[in-house]
Design an enzyme around this catalytic site. Structure first.
Site, PDB file in Angstrom:
ATOM      1  N   GLY A 123       3.639  17.055 -30.543  1.00 33.68           N
ATOM      2  CA  GLY A 123       4.640  17.735 -31.346  1.00 33.68           C
ATOM      3  C   GLY A 123       5.662  16.784 -31.942  1.00 33.68           C
ATOM      4  CD  GLU A 172       2.206  21.722 -20.641  1.00 34.93           C
ATOM      5  OE1 GLU A 172       2.345  22.933 -20.840  1.00 34.93           O
ATOM      6  OE2 GLU A 172       2.127  20.882 -21.558  1.00 34.93           O
ATOM      7  CE  LYS A 199      -7.277  19.722 -35.973  1.00 38.36           C
ATOM      8  NZ  LYS A 199      -8.077  19.374 -34.727  1.00 38.36           N
ATOM      9  CB  CYS A 219       2.189  25.946 -23.184  1.00 36.67           C
ATOM     10  SG  CYS A 219       2.063  27.304 -24.352  1.00 36.67           S
ATOM     11  CD  GLU A 252       3.668  27.713 -27.677  1.00 34.65           C
ATOM     12  OE1 GLU A 252       3.981  27.011 -26.675  1.00 34.65           O
ATOM     13  OE2 GLU A 252       2.564  28.245 -27.825  1.00 34.65           O
ATOM     14  N   GLY A 276       0.680  22.839 -29.207  1.00 34.96           N
ATOM     15  CA  GLY A 276       0.048  21.763 -28.448  1.00 34.96           C
ATOM     16  C   GLY A 276       1.051  21.078 -27.538  1.00 34.96           C
ATOM     17  CB  SER A 277       0.861  17.922 -25.695  1.00 37.96           C
ATOM     18  OG  SER A 277       0.744  16.921 -26.695  1.00 37.96           O
ATOM     19  CB  THR A 278       6.230  17.935 -25.473  1.00 41.11           C
ATOM     20  OG1 THR A 278       6.490  19.289 -25.067  1.00 41.11           O
ATOM     21  CG2 THR A 278       7.534  17.296 -25.920  1.00 41.11           C
TER      22      THR A 278
END
Length: 516
Positions: free
Chosen positions: A249, A401, A191, A300, A266, A244-246
């Site tokens: 995630g 971040e 995706k 990141c 990750e 992607g972002s936490t």
């Protein structure tokens, strides 16, 4: 769905390239399209099919059917490696084209685009091809267990694997997810982010031409909240690899839990970059700039917290600011450009918001903080490299971040204090130490809670080393010597060697053998 046999991108009514999704070996179009915008000029680069849940379902169904057919799953690993070799050759013949895609689609300056959008994928695919040939797909187990037996440990493919990739390093991250999954014999659904679909769709073409059977590799578009979430929760998907972002995630992990999927995450980072008092300042100043400015800070594992000893603080900041003044911001297609744009209006607004927040929190803005003006900057999403001093670790600019070209400088008075500051974060993806005393630097590195720690360097990601995070920077690892472990299941097969029923353990339950 509307499938078309036409190969290569079509053209829309304005003569702009139009990319379709790749599902079950066919190019699939939709009535609605995404627009791919050059972040430096705001010009329309291409359009792409706008996928929805039905396309996600079709891709998973195709991948599942292909896996169950065994057409790829049972292909010997050496032959799968040979297919990867052919993809490497195809990409090697298109270096200039993919370099330009990286610049126009993502805003990479040309030098960086050639290294990141072509060089890294080539090196990492070669790593996976080599690893596939030497990986222990079947290894001997212990000779004896509770009773005399022989055993083997088999590494077998998982099934349908989904890779969800962000916009910042599209081809690199597709390679990290798709190539080891394919090398292990899985079927794959990727995706892509709607802002950067081109490179992944071109990879689909190369994989098909290299001999990957229909349905084994699929690429769908669509927004993350619907299409991505649907793929993560899909009962026929057995593995999800997400970058992607936490915050997202966490959602991926929760959604995957209902069907006990294998998950690799990750996620975000807030890399602490510790300069010790004996550092080589020339190298450390350039390294600190490189650490937070690669791809305009949109990485990141960027080094976004610079920890300086009080004895060096003022001199180091002065030298860093002078170095930043020498950098050229501008057109990514100009080979002399050092810093390109950030990715789109949303990212632009977010970063400027953090810069404003840093000033309100009491940090001192010592460089940048604004938007370049003048010829070449009339359009696009530009932000100057920005440096804050007088930063506390509890400020938003030090704890959250930002994902942009913003550096927070923090003072420390002892190494113990520096380590405490460095580890005082929910993240643990990257860290760095600068010192001319390597044993001393290694002692510091051992105490840092991060998946990658660089000494006297940054962004030195090797295909041969595992990459991933501690704490809320993720789970699992990509790359490295065991990268195929993440895309295989371990199966133990045991063969009895006694040859006699009375020499087995059955009597523990069944009592005296019937023929005694």
């Amino acid at each position: 769905m509307v499938a078309t046999p036409v190969d290569g991108p079509a053209e829309n009514r304005q003569g702009i390239p139009h990319y379709r999704m790749f599902i079950a070996g066919e190019w699939v179009d939709t009535p609605e399209s995404y627009e791919v915008i050059n972040p430096a000029t705001e010009e329309l680069v291409a359009t792409a099919a706008k996928g929805d849940i039905s396309h996600a379902d079709a891709a998973v169904a195709a991948a599942k059917q292909a896996f169950e057919s065994g057409a790829w799953r049972t292909t010997p690993p050496t032959e799968r490696a040979a297919v990867i070799d052919r993809v490497i050759a195809a990409l090697s013949s298109r270096i200039d084209e993919f370099t330009e895609i990286g610049s126009r689609e993502c805003g990479f300056p040309q030098r960086l685009s050639q290294a990141i959008c072509v060089g890294f994928p080539l090196m990492h695919m070669q790593h996976y091809a080599d690893l596939t040939r030497r990986y222990e797909w079947v290894s001997p187990g212990p000779v004896a267990g509770a009773v005399l037996s022989a055993s083997q440990i088999r590494r077998e493919p998982i099934g349908v694997c989904v890779g969800i990739v962000p916009w910042n390093f599209p081809l690199v991250l597709v390679v990290w997810k798709a190539i080891p999954a394919l090398a292990a014999g899985n079927s794959v659904v990727i995706k892509v982010d709607e802002k950067t679909p081109i490179a992944a769709l071109e990879l689909a073409r190369m994989l098909r031409d290299a001999g990957v059977p229909d349905g084994v590799f699929n690429v769908v578009t669509g927004d993350g909240e619907t299409v991505g979430a649907h793929l993560v929760a899909h009962p026929d998907v057995r593995k999800v690899s997400f970058t992607g972002s936490t915050a997202v995630g966490r959602k991926v992990m929760r959604a995957a839990a209902d069907t006990i999927k294998r998950v690799t995450l990750e996620l975000g980072g807030k890399g602490p970059n510790i300069v010790l008092d004996d550092a080589d300042l020339d190298a450390a100043v350039d390294g600190a700039a490189y650490a937070f400015l690669l791809h305009a800070g949109q990485a990141c594992e960027s080094g976004t917290r610079l920890l300086l000893p009080s004895s060096l603080h003022d001199e180091f900041v002065r030298r860093l600011v002078e170095r930043l003044k020498t950098l050229k911001i501008g057109n990514p297609l100009d080979p002399t450009t050092d810093i390109g744009p950030v990715m789109g209006p949303g990212q632009h607004k977010r970063i400027l918001g953090y810069i404003e927040k840093g000033q309100k929190e009491g940090a001192t803005l010592v460089h940048g903080g604004g938007v370049p003006t003048g010829p070449g900057f009339e359009k696009g999403y530009w932000i100057e490299p920005t440096v804050f001093t007088d930063v506390r670790n509890d400020m938003c600019i030090a704890s959250e971040e930002i994902f942009g070209p913003v550096l927070s400088v923090l003072r420390y008075d002892s190494i113990d204090e520096a380590i405490k500051i460095a580890n005082d974060t929910e993240y643990g993806l990257s860290a760095g130490v600068w010192s001319q005393d390597v044993p001393r630097a290694l002692e510091v590195a051992q105490q840092l809670q991060a998946g990658s720690v660089w000494i006297n360097d940054w962004h030195n990601i090797s295909a041969h080393l595992p990459f991933g995070g501690f704490k809320q920077s993720g789970t699992g690892r990509e790359l490295g010597p065991h990268a195929l472990d993440e895309f295989t299941e371990a199966k133990a097969v045991t063969v009895d060697l006694t040859g006699k029923v009375e020499r087995r353990a059955y009597g523990l339950v069944l009592g005296t053998p019937h023929n005694a």
